[in-house]
Design an enzyme around this catalytic site. Structure first.
Site, PDB file in Angstrom:
ATOM      1  N   SER A   1       0.818  -1.221   0.000  1.00 14.15           N
ATOM      2  CA  SER A   1       0.000   0.000   0.000  1.00 14.15           C
ATOM      3  C   SER A   1       0.846   1.264   0.000  1.00 14.15           C
ATOM      4  CB  SER A   1      -0.911   0.004   1.229  1.00 14.15           C
ATOM      5  OG  SER A   1      -0.133  -0.047   2.405  1.00 14.15           O
TER       6      SER A   1
ATOM      7  N   TYR B   1      15.081  -2.768  15.348  1.00  8.02           N
ATOM      8  CA  TYR B   1      14.840  -2.836  13.902  1.00  8.02           C
ATOM      9  C   TYR B   1      15.973  -3.641  13.250  1.00  8.02           C
ATOM     10  CZ  TYR B   1      14.452  -1.435   9.022  1.00  8.02           C
ATOM     11  OH  TYR B   1      14.344  -1.466   7.654  1.00  8.02           O
TER      12      TYR B   1
ATOM     13  N   SER C   1      15.438  -7.065   3.514  1.00 15.01           N
ATOM     14  CA  SER C   1      16.262  -6.844   4.694  1.00 15.01           C
ATOM     15  C   SER C   1      16.563  -5.350   4.726  1.00 15.01           C
ATOM     16  CB  SER C   1      17.527  -7.702   4.589  1.00 15.01           C
ATOM     17  OG  SER C   1      18.413  -7.429   5.635  1.00 15.01           O
TER      18      SER C   1
ATOM     19  N   LYS D   1      15.986  -7.340  11.200  1.00 13.20           N
ATOM     20  CA  LYS D   1      16.541  -7.546   9.859  1.00 13.20           C
ATOM     21  C   LYS D   1      17.697  -8.555   9.893  1.00 13.20           C
ATOM     22  CE  LYS D   1      13.733  -4.768   7.623  1.00 13.20           C
ATOM     23  NZ  LYS D   1      12.725  -5.288   6.692  1.00 13.20           N
TER      24      LYS D   1
HETATM   25  N1  LIG Z   1      12.604   3.270   3.436  1.00 15.51           N
HETATM   26  C1  LIG Z   1      13.816   2.863   3.759  1.00 15.51           C
HETATM   27  O1  LIG Z   1      14.744   3.692   3.879  1.00 15.51           O
HETATM   28  C2  LIG Z   1      14.106   1.396   3.981  1.00 15.51           C
HETATM   29  C3  LIG Z   1      15.463   1.023   4.091  1.00 15.51           C
HETATM   30  C4  LIG Z   1      15.766  -0.327   4.265  1.00 15.51           C
HETATM   31  C5  LIG Z   1      14.758  -1.263   4.339  1.00 15.51           C
HETATM   32  N2  LIG Z   1      13.436  -0.877   4.243  1.00 15.51           N
HETATM   33  C6  LIG Z   1      12.420  -1.932   4.331  1.00 15.51           C
HETATM   34  O2  LIG Z   1      11.589  -1.896   3.189  1.00 15.51           O
HETATM   35  C7  LIG Z   1      10.294  -2.408   3.504  1.00 15.51           C
HETATM   36  C8  LIG Z   1       9.221  -1.459   2.985  1.00 15.51           C
HETATM   37  O3  LIG Z   1       9.385  -0.224   3.628  1.00 15.51           O
HETATM   38  P1  LIG Z   1       8.941   1.171   2.992  1.00 15.51           P
HETATM   39  O4  LIG Z   1      10.120   2.056   3.123  1.00 15.51           O
HETATM   40  O5  LIG Z   1       8.311   0.991   1.688  1.00 15.51           O
HETATM   41  O6  LIG Z   1       7.902   1.650   4.121  1.00 15.51           O
HETATM   42  P2  LIG Z   1       6.371   2.159   4.048  1.00 15.51           P
HETATM   43  O7  LIG Z   1       6.211   3.140   2.958  1.00 15.51           O
HETATM   44  O8  LIG Z   1       6.064   2.583   5.453  1.00 15.51           O
HETATM   45  O9  LIG Z   1       5.554   0.824   3.701  1.00 15.51           O
HETATM   46  C9  LIG Z   1       5.392  -0.200   4.627  1.00 15.51           C
HETATM   47  C10 LIG Z   1       4.351  -1.164   4.121  1.00 15.51           C
HETATM   48  O10 LIG Z   1       4.231  -2.256   5.047  1.00 15.51           O
HETATM   49  C11 LIG Z   1       2.851  -2.484   5.303  1.00 15.51           C
HETATM   50  N3  LIG Z   1       2.676  -3.075   6.638  1.00 15.51           N
HETATM   51  C12 LIG Z   1       3.147  -2.602   7.816  1.00 15.51           C
HETATM   52  N4  LIG Z   1       2.769  -3.403   8.812  1.00 15.51           N
HETATM   53  C13 LIG Z   1       2.050  -4.418   8.243  1.00 15.51           C
HETATM   54  C14 LIG Z   1       1.385  -5.564   8.751  1.00 15.51           C
HETATM   55  N5  LIG Z   1       1.396  -5.850  10.064  1.00 15.51           N
HETATM   56  N6  LIG Z   1       0.748  -6.385   7.888  1.00 15.51           N
HETATM   57  C15 LIG Z   1       0.727  -6.109   6.558  1.00 15.51           C
HETATM   58  N7  LIG Z   1       1.332  -5.052   6.027  1.00 15.51           N
HETATM   59  C16 LIG Z   1       1.984  -4.201   6.864  1.00 15.51           C
HETATM   60  C17 LIG Z   1       2.205  -1.104   5.174  1.00 15.51           C
HETATM   61  O11 LIG Z   1       0.838  -1.236   4.818  1.00 15.51           O
HETATM   62  P3  LIG Z   1      -0.416  -1.023   5.810  1.00 15.51           P
HETATM   63  O12 LIG Z   1      -0.029   0.070   6.770  1.00 15.51           O
HETATM   64  O13 LIG Z   1      -1.535  -0.711   4.889  1.00 15.51           O
HETATM   65  O14 LIG Z   1      -0.577  -2.352   6.457  1.00 15.51           O
HETATM   66  C18 LIG Z   1       2.977  -0.542   3.997  1.00 15.51           C
HETATM   67  O15 LIG Z   1       2.389  -0.977   2.790  1.00 15.51           O
HETATM   68  C19 LIG Z   1      10.283  -2.628   5.019  1.00 15.51           C
HETATM   69  O16 LIG Z   1      10.512  -3.973   5.294  1.00 15.51           O
HETATM   70  C20 LIG Z   1      11.461  -1.786   5.495  1.00 15.51           C
HETATM   71  O17 LIG Z   1      12.012  -2.277   6.694  1.00 15.51           O
HETATM   72  C21 LIG Z   1      13.098   0.428   4.075  1.00 15.51           C
END
Ligand SMILES: NC(=O)c1ccc[n+]([C@@H]2O[C@H](COP(=O)([O-])OP(=O)(O)OC[C@H]3O[C@@H](n4cnc5c(N)ncnc54)[C@H](OP(=O)(O)O)[C@@H]3O)[C@@H](O)[C@H]2O)c1
Length: 274
Positions: A11, A140, A126, A144
């Site tokens: 989403s 966090y 990760s 990971k």
């Molecule tokens: N952004 C960064 O800098 C970064 C860096 C390294 C790794 N990551 C990793 O990348 C992944 C995606 O992150 P993002 O940056 O795209 O963050 P984001 O924009 O906050 O998206 C997070 C997504 O996870 C979903 N979510 C959260 N809790 C959930 C649950 N209990 N069940 C089902 N869905 C859930 C949310 O949807 P709903 O709220 O609708 O459930 C949302 O779609 C994560 O694993 C994060 O740790 C991000």
């Protein structure tokens, strides 16, 4: 060839971008998230990755309808910030249950179908925080690191069944992740940790908000989906963060910790209110 793909966290951020990209290129995409979503090319399923029974039902529905599941992308995740000493048990459980157990739950429910097919691809999100323990994002990082150990072991267990497991390790990206981060109130209010936490959090948020665009990561995931022989790990980051990953592998552990201390300014200043 069009593939049947399940992606969690579809989403927002990486998940949304990747789901849209894959769907626009002809794949059959099932996007999982908790909020209600609609899209003409993506089948959204409202689901919490912490609920294994519901996952089992929904995955079976997908398999019964499509006759196969080619790719699972475990992307759903969130962050909890705070001092490890003061983060509550509830906060820790939320962190591990969403990031790590969510990935485990999805894998366990999809694998029986992939094993039956003797084919499949699993891509787990990760982080660079899964390569190095980041101060004030310690749980966090732990979630990971857990994904790293789990994915490596899983890869060795299922390779023989024709299933590949890959990890994507992003650096900082500008998504909703920053705004969704939950920060430990106990840390905020602590006279020792509070000021240091606020300082390092400001740096973390600045780097995330100025980070790479999620499109970069969506493109990389699409490449992994398309490739015949995916690697176990993919670092996707800017040059500085790439360098930190290489450095971590080369220098003694204590030196690397000293770099983290100095970079995130985690030392209290003697005689000064931090
Ligand atoms: N952004 C960064 O800098 C970064 C860096 C390294 C790794 N990551 C990793 O990348 C992944 C995606 O992150 P993002 O940056 O795209 O963050 P984001 O924009 O906050 O998206 C997070 C997504 O996870 C979903 N979510 C959260 N809790 C959930 C649950 N209990 N069940 C089902 N869905 C859930 C949310 O949807 P709903 O709220 O609708 O459930 C949302 O779609 C994560 O694993 C994060 O740790 C991000």
């Amino acid at each position: 060839m069009a593939k049947v793909i399940i992606i969690t966290g579809a989403s927002s951020g990486f998940g949304k971008m990747t789901a849209e990209r894959l769907a626009s290129h002809g794949h059959k995409v099932y996007g999982i998230c908790r909020r209600e979503m609609q899209h003409d090319k993506i089948q959204y399923i409202q689901l919490d990755v912490r609920e294994p029974e519901t996952i089992a039902l929904k995955v079976k529905e997908i398999y019964d309808k499509e006759g196969r599941i080619d790719v699972l992308i475990n992307n759903a995740g969130m962050g909890i910030g705070g001092a490890l000493e003061l983060t509550t048990k509830e906060e820790l459980e939320t962190q591990m249950n969403v990031n790590f157990m969510g990935c485990v739950n999805m894998c366990q429910k999809v694998l029986p179908y992939m094993r039956r097919q003797r084919a499949g691809k699993i891509i787990n999100l990760s982080s660079i925080g899964g390569i190095m323990g980041l101060p004030y994002q310690g749980f966090y990082s732990a979630s990971k690191f857990a994904i790293e150990g789990f994915s490596e072991a899983l890869s060795a267990e299922v390779k023989g069944f024709g299933i590949s497991v890959s990890m994507v390790e992003p650096g900082d990206f500008a998504t909703n992740f920053t705004a969704s981060r939950k920060n430990s109130q106990a840390t905020m209010n602590d006279p020792d940790y509070g000021p240091i936490f606020k300082r390092s959090l400001a740096l973390i948020e600045k780097e995330e908000n100025g980070g790479l665009k999620p499109e970069v990561l969506a493109k990389k995931i699409e490449k992994i989906v398309d490739t015949k022989h995916p690697r176990l790990r993919y670092v996707v980051a800017n040059l500085e963060q790439w360098f930190s990953v290489v450095l971590k592998r080369l220098i003694p552990g204590n030196w690397f910790v000293d770099i983290l201390v100095s970079y995130y300014k985690t030392k209290p200043t003697p005689g000064k209110k931090n």
